[in-house]
Structure formats: structure tokens, C-alpha cells
Design a protein around this motif. Structure first.
Motif, short mmCIF file in Angstrom:
data_model
loop_
_atom_site.label_atom_id
_atom_site.label_comp_id
_atom_site.label_asym_id
_atom_site.label_seq_id
_atom_site.Cartn_x
_atom_site.Cartn_y
_atom_site.Cartn_z
N ARG A 288 0.84 -1.18 0.00
CA ARG A 288 0.00 0.00 0.00
C ARG A 288 0.89 1.25 0.00
O ARG A 288 2.08 1.15 0.30
CB ARG A 288 -0.91 0.03 1.24
N ALA A 289 0.26 2.43 -0.29
CA ALA A 289 1.01 3.69 -0.24
C ALA A 289 0.20 4.67 0.60
O ALA A 289 -1.02 4.77 0.44
CB ALA A 289 1.18 4.23 -1.66
N THR A 290 0.86 5.40 1.48
CA THR A 290 0.12 6.36 2.31
C THR A 290 -0.29 7.57 1.46
O THR A 290 0.53 8.15 0.75
CB THR A 290 0.97 6.86 3.50
N SER A 291 -1.59 7.94 1.56
CA SER A 291 -2.07 9.12 0.83
C SER A 291 -1.87 10.38 1.65
O SER A 291 -1.79 11.48 1.12
CB SER A 291 -3.56 8.99 0.53
N THR A 292 -1.84 10.23 2.99
CA THR A 292 -1.67 11.37 3.89
C THR A 292 -0.69 10.97 5.00
O THR A 292 -0.40 9.79 5.15
CB THR A 292 -3.00 11.75 4.58
N ASP A 293 -0.27 11.98 5.80
CA ASP A 293 0.52 11.63 6.99
C ASP A 293 -0.40 10.83 7.90
O ASP A 293 -1.60 11.11 7.98
CB ASP A 293 0.92 12.91 7.75
N THR A 294 0.16 9.87 8.60
CA THR A 294 -0.69 9.06 9.48
C THR A 294 0.13 8.50 10.64
O THR A 294 1.34 8.74 10.73
CB THR A 294 -1.38 7.94 8.68
N GLU A 295 -0.55 7.76 11.53
CA GLU A 295 0.14 7.15 12.65
C GLU A 295 -0.29 5.71 12.77
O GLU A 295 -1.48 5.40 12.63
CB GLU A 295 -0.22 7.91 13.93
N LEU A 296 0.66 4.83 12.99
CA LEU A 296 0.33 3.41 13.11
C LEU A 296 1.19 2.82 14.22
O LEU A 296 2.42 2.93 14.17
CB LEU A 296 0.62 2.70 11.77
N ALA A 297 0.53 2.20 15.19
CA ALA A 297 1.22 1.62 16.35
C ALA A 297 2.21 2.62 16.96
O ALA A 297 3.35 2.27 17.28
CB ALA A 297 1.93 0.33 15.96
N GLY A 298 1.77 3.87 17.05
CA GLY A 298 2.58 4.90 17.68
C GLY A 298 3.69 5.46 16.80
O GLY A 298 4.45 6.33 17.24
N LYS A 299 3.78 5.02 15.56
CA LYS A 299 4.83 5.55 14.67
C LYS A 299 4.19 6.49 13.65
O LYS A 299 3.14 6.16 13.09
CB LYS A 299 5.52 4.40 13.92
N ARG A 300 4.86 7.61 13.41
CA ARG A 300 4.33 8.56 12.43
C ARG A 300 4.84 8.20 11.04
O ARG A 300 6.05 8.13 10.80
CB ARG A 300 4.80 9.98 12.77
N ILE A 301 3.91 7.94 10.12
CA ILE A 301 4.31 7.61 8.75
C ILE A 301 3.90 8.79 7.86
O ILE A 301 2.73 9.17 7.83
CB ILE A 301 3.60 6.33 8.24
N PRO A 302 4.86 9.40 7.17
CA PRO A 302 4.50 10.52 6.29
C PRO A 302 3.71 10.06 5.07
O PRO A 302 3.65 8.87 4.77
CB PRO A 302 5.86 11.08 5.86
N ALA A 303 3.12 11.01 4.36
CA ALA A 303 2.39 10.71 3.12
C ALA A 303 3.37 10.21 2.06
O ALA A 303 4.58 10.47 2.13
CB ALA A 303 1.68 11.97 2.63
N GLU A 304 2.82 9.53 1.07
CA GLU A 304 3.59 9.06 -0.09
C GLU A 304 4.73 8.13 0.28
O GLU A 304 5.83 8.21 -0.27
CB GLU A 304 4.13 10.26 -0.91
N ARG A 305 4.46 7.23 1.24
CA ARG A 305 5.46 6.22 1.60
C ARG A 305 4.91 4.83 1.25
O ARG A 305 3.72 4.59 1.35
CB ARG A 305 5.78 6.26 3.10
N MET A 306 5.81 3.96 0.86
CA MET A 306 5.42 2.58 0.57
C MET A 306 5.27 1.81 1.89
O MET A 306 6.12 1.90 2.77
CB MET A 306 6.50 1.95 -0.29
N VAL A 307 4.16 1.07 1.99
CA VAL A 307 3.92 0.26 3.19
C VAL A 307 3.78 -1.20 2.75
O VAL A 307 2.99 -1.52 1.87
CB VAL A 307 2.61 0.71 3.89
N MET A 308 4.59 -2.06 3.35
CA MET A 308 4.47 -3.50 3.06
C MET A 308 3.77 -4.16 4.23
O MET A 308 4.26 -4.13 5.36
CB MET A 308 5.86 -4.13 2.92
N VAL A 309 2.60 -4.74 3.94
CA VAL A 309 1.85 -5.41 5.00
C VAL A 309 2.20 -6.90 4.94
O VAL A 309 1.84 -7.59 3.98
CB VAL A 309 0.32 -5.22 4.79
N TRP A 310 2.90 -7.35 5.94
CA TRP A 310 3.37 -8.75 5.96
C TRP A 310 2.27 -9.64 6.55
O TRP A 310 2.28 -9.94 7.76
CB TRP A 310 4.68 -8.87 6.75
N CYS A 311 1.35 -10.07 5.68
CA CYS A 311 0.23 -10.92 6.14
C CYS A 311 0.78 -12.18 6.80
O CYS A 311 0.23 -12.68 7.78
CB CYS A 311 -0.66 -11.29 4.96
N ALA A 312 1.86 -12.72 6.24
CA ALA A 312 2.43 -13.96 6.75
C ALA A 312 2.92 -13.78 8.19
O ALA A 312 2.76 -14.70 9.02
CB ALA A 312 3.59 -14.40 5.87
N ALA A 313 3.51 -12.62 8.51
CA ALA A 313 3.97 -12.38 9.87
C ALA A 313 2.78 -12.13 10.79
O ALA A 313 2.73 -12.63 11.92
CB ALA A 313 4.93 -11.18 9.89
#
Ligand code: HEM
Length: 397
Positions: A288-313
Motif C-alpha cells: 500500500r502507499a500512504t495518501s496522507t501523513d498518518t500514525e500506526l502503532a505509535g509511529k508517524r508515517i509521512p504521506a507518499e510512503r510505501m507500506v508493506m503489509v506482511w500478512c504472513a507475519a
């Protein structure tokens, strides 16, 4: 040979396969600026929020040809475009269409095993796990059987280029692999475009014709869209299923007590298949790619960053699964995310489940003894985001 946690011979970065936990459910790789999501609740948060986490990754990150790759590609669309195309595709690819396939899936499985008569060793991938789903999906689409070798080659080329593609490679190598993938994909689309055009003139009893006729809210699919969906089904629908079938045999070989349990009680085949999917998730990550700045599990992820969701993990997260490193064929419920989650949940999941259930049942019937060939260990797919084998020599009795 068994495949136990401490013998994991695949990608060393796949720590969960060794029964290890991540240090944090969300981690940023500084060298690539890619955000990795390993936790189950965090994975759901990403997959369920299409506004913040967009599927349009190729448009944003592919070195070249990203726009072309994304066009009409369900995986790469966000609402509202995704909703419309998915509705049309799902309209033709109904649970009924899939359920009606059961006798044919059984027949093909038997035919493939008949061809192995007299052999006490064979390659489970090349001889069964791979030809079964590609034959099923080709017949379903309505592609002539004589053409299988042709598009099998294109699909193989595409998967090989896909396997080589790694976002941590240098841009030139990435561009080269992306180009090879696109070229192979284009050949499949052109081939299906021709068939879609024919079905528009003269319908048949196949999925391509159903796509031509599919209408939702007065809307119909164009030939280009049909060819793209057909391409998606062909490519997404067979290597994945082949990998899961191979992983089933690997897991059941590694845990003989669990194999004995399923053999003794065949009603466990469906839960066993789900447990393999959780324990040895073949499509280990989605992007996935972030469309806006966001926060996930207490970490700030800026907009336009690649996110790899490790379903297996995430499928090994002990906040969701009791004894996650325990392979248990009776695990139920088993809310693994091996088919993804949310609006992009695998369209072909009912077909994959049908193929897995029917094939495993028949394999158990026809081979009272089935195990890995002790003289020929399997080769793992050298991929950063796929977990399975390229070949799986087995010994049967
Ligand atoms: C989507 C895995 C079999 C067609 C997905 C996704 C996953 C997945 C993880 C979600 C992608 C995302 O969220 O970005 C698998 C596995 C399979 C399998 C592990 C076999 C065991 C199939 C089959 C078909 C198929 C048999 C079709 C014949 C699709 C399509 C999508 C999809 C069209 C895109 C759906 C959308 O974006 O709305 N699959 N799949 N898959 N799968 Fe599968």
C-alpha cells in the motif's frame, strides 16, 4: 526431510518462519524508506482504511510503466473505480460458477495422477500443483487447451520477472525487471483481447462470455477491461494456488501427527488447508502507499510512503492466534489474512479453497503414503515476498 522452524531454508528475512517475533509491529527500513507492518491488528488497520492506505502503488513507485501496469488492474485501484470494476468481475465470477466446478476439478486431479501411474517419485509442483489450477482457470475462462503452453510461458516469464523485482534494488535493475514483467503481461492481455472480441461476436459457455454479458447498474465491461481481468485471474489464480498446495504437502510432511489426524478424519481437510495458509502463507506481503501523513502503532508515517503489509507475519501474531507457531489442523476459527482483508479480499478465494480441498482429498485417497523425497530436497522460491517451493520432489506409496 522435514520443514521445522529451525530448518527454514527460505529467505532469512522471513523471521516468523523460524518462530521469531518482530521487535515492533511496525518498522521503517531506513535504507529503503519502506514501512513494514508485521502485527495483526496493525495489518487490519492498513487493509481496512483505503483512504489513508492506497493500493495505487505502481503509479507512485514503479520506475516506469507504472501507469500502464495499474490500468484496469483491480489490485491497483482505490474506490470508487475499484468498486465498479470489482462488482462487474464478481458478477460473472459467482460462488455458483465456482461450486459447479467441483466435479471437473476432481476429474483433472485424477487425470494428472493417472499420468503418474507406476512412479514412486515425482515433482509435486510440476506434475500436480501447477497444472491443476492453470487448467481449471484456463477452461473456466474459455481459453483453448492447445494454447496452454503458449500462455504458460508468458505467465512463467511474468512471474520470474516479478520474483526478481525487489524495491531495495538499484533503480536501473528495478526498471529492467518491471519492463520484463510488463512485456510478458502485455502478451497475455493481447491474447485475451482477441478472445474477448470473438466472444462479443459469438458467445460461448465460458467466463469470457459472462464478462462480455455482465452488466451492473447499466454498465458493461470493455474488451480491454475483460482482457485485463482475464489476465489477472490467470496470473493471480494459478501460481498462488500451486504454492499453497505445495505448502500443504510440506507442512503435512513436517508434522506427521497432523497428517495422520487429517487422513483419519477427512472432514478436517478444509481447516487443515486454512491452517497451512496461516502457518506458511504463500503471498506473504501486500503493498500500500500512504495518501496522507498518518500514525500506526505509535509511529508517524509521512504521506507518499510505501507500506508493506506482511500478512504472513501477522498470521503468527500471538495477540490474535493462540500458540501461533503451533501447526494445528483443527484450528477453528482461523481468521488468517492469507487472502488479504477488506475491499481487496481475494476474489478467487472460493476457487482456491475448492481446488485445495478436492486435490488434498484425492491425493490422500490415491497415496496412502506421501512424503518428501529424502534424496532430493525441495528448492525454495528465491523471493522476498513469496513463500513456497519451485519444486517439491515427493516419494509415494
Ligand atoms: C486478491 C492471495 C487465489 C484472484 C488477493 C489478495 C491476496 C490473494 C493476498 C489481496 C491483495 C491485496 O490486498 O492487495 C491469493 C492466494 C491464492 C489466491 C494465496 C491461492 C491460494 C486466487 C485465485 C484467483 C485470484 C484462484 C482467481 C482465479 C484474485 C484477484 C484479486 C486477488 C482478482 C484482486 C481483488 C481486488 O483487488 O479486489 N489474492 N489468491 N486469487 N486475488 Fe487471490
Amino acid at each position: 526431510m522435514t520443514l521445522l522452524a529451525d530448518q527454514w531454508a527460505g529467505n532469512p528475512k522471513h523471521f516468523w518462519m523460524r518462530g521469531e517475533r518482530p521487535e515492533h509491529p511496525v518498522w521503517r527500513d531506513e535504507s529503503t524508506d519502506i514501512w513494514h507492518v508485521y502485527g495483526y491488528p496493525e495489518a487490519l488497520e492498513v487493509l481496512n482504511d483505503t483512504e489513508v492506505y492506497s493500493s495505487q502503488t505502481a503509479r507512485r513507485f514503479a520506475p516506469e510503466g507504472g501507469e500502464e501496469f495499474a490500468e484496469g488492474n483491480l489490485f491497483q485501484l482505490d474506490p470508487p473505480e475499484h468498486r465498479e470494476l470489482r462488482k462487474l468481475a464478481a458478477h460473472a465470477f459467482t460462488p455458483r460458477v465456482v461450486a459447479d466446478l467441483e466435479p471437473r476439478v476432481a476429474e483433472i486431479t485424477h487425470e494428472l495422477i493417472d499420468q503418474l501411474q507406476g512412479r514412486d517419485r515425482f515433482d509435486l509442483v510440476a506434475d500436480l500443483a501447477y497444472p491443476l489450477p492453470i487448467t481449471v482457470i484456463s477452461e473456466l475462462l474459455g481459453v483453448p487447451a492447445g494454447d496452454y503452453p503458449l500462455f504458460k510461458q508468458w505467465v512463467d516469464d511474468m512471474m520470474a520477472a516479478n520474483g526478481r523485482f525487489d524495491l531495495s534494488d538499484d533503480p536501473e535493475k528495478q526498471a529492467q525487471d518491471a519492463r520484463a514483467q510488463l512485456e510478458a503481461s502485455d502478451r497475455i492481455t493481447e491474447y485475451l483481447l482477441e478472445h474477448a472480441g470473438e466472444r462479443r461476436k459469438r458467445g460461448r459457455d465460458d467466463l469470457l462470455t459472462r464478462f462480455v454479458e455482465a452488466e451492473v447498474d447499466g454498465q458493461r465491461l470493455t474488451d480491454q477491461q475483460i482482457a485485463k481481468i482475464g489476465n489477472l485471474l490467470l496470473v493471480a489464480g494459478h501460481t498462488t494456488t500451486a504454492m499453497l498446495l505445495a505448502n500443504s504437502v510440506l507442512c503435512l510432511d513436517a508434522f506427521p501427527d497432523q497428517q495422520a489426524k487429517v487422513r483419519a478424519d477427512r472432514s478436517l481437510v478444509p481447516t487443515a488447508f486454512e491452517e497451512v495458509h496461516r502457518f506458511m502463507t504463500p503471498v506473504s506481503a501486500v503493498y500500500r502507499a500512504t495518501s496522507t501523513d498518518t500514525e500506526l502503532a505509535g509511529k508517524r508515517i509521512p504521506a507518499e510512503r510505501m507500506v508493506m503489509v506482511w500478512c504472513a507475519a501477522a498470521n503468527r501474531d500471538d495477540r490474535q492466534f493462540t500458540d501461533p507457531n503451533n501447526f494445528d489442523v483443527t484450528r477453528d476459527p482461523n481468521p488468517h489474512i492469507g487472502f488479504g482483508r477488506g475491499i481487496h479480499f481475494c476474489l478467487g478465494a472460493p476457487l482456491a479453497r475448492l481446488e485445495g480441498r478436492v486435490a488434498l482429498d484425492i491425493v490422500f485417497d490415491r497415496y496412502p503414503v506421501l512424503g518428501l523425497d529424502p534424496q532430493a530436497p525441495p528448492t525454495f522460491i528465491p523471493s522476498h515476498d513469496l513463500i513456497s517451493v519451485r519444486d517439491l520432489p515427493v516419494a509415494v506409496g
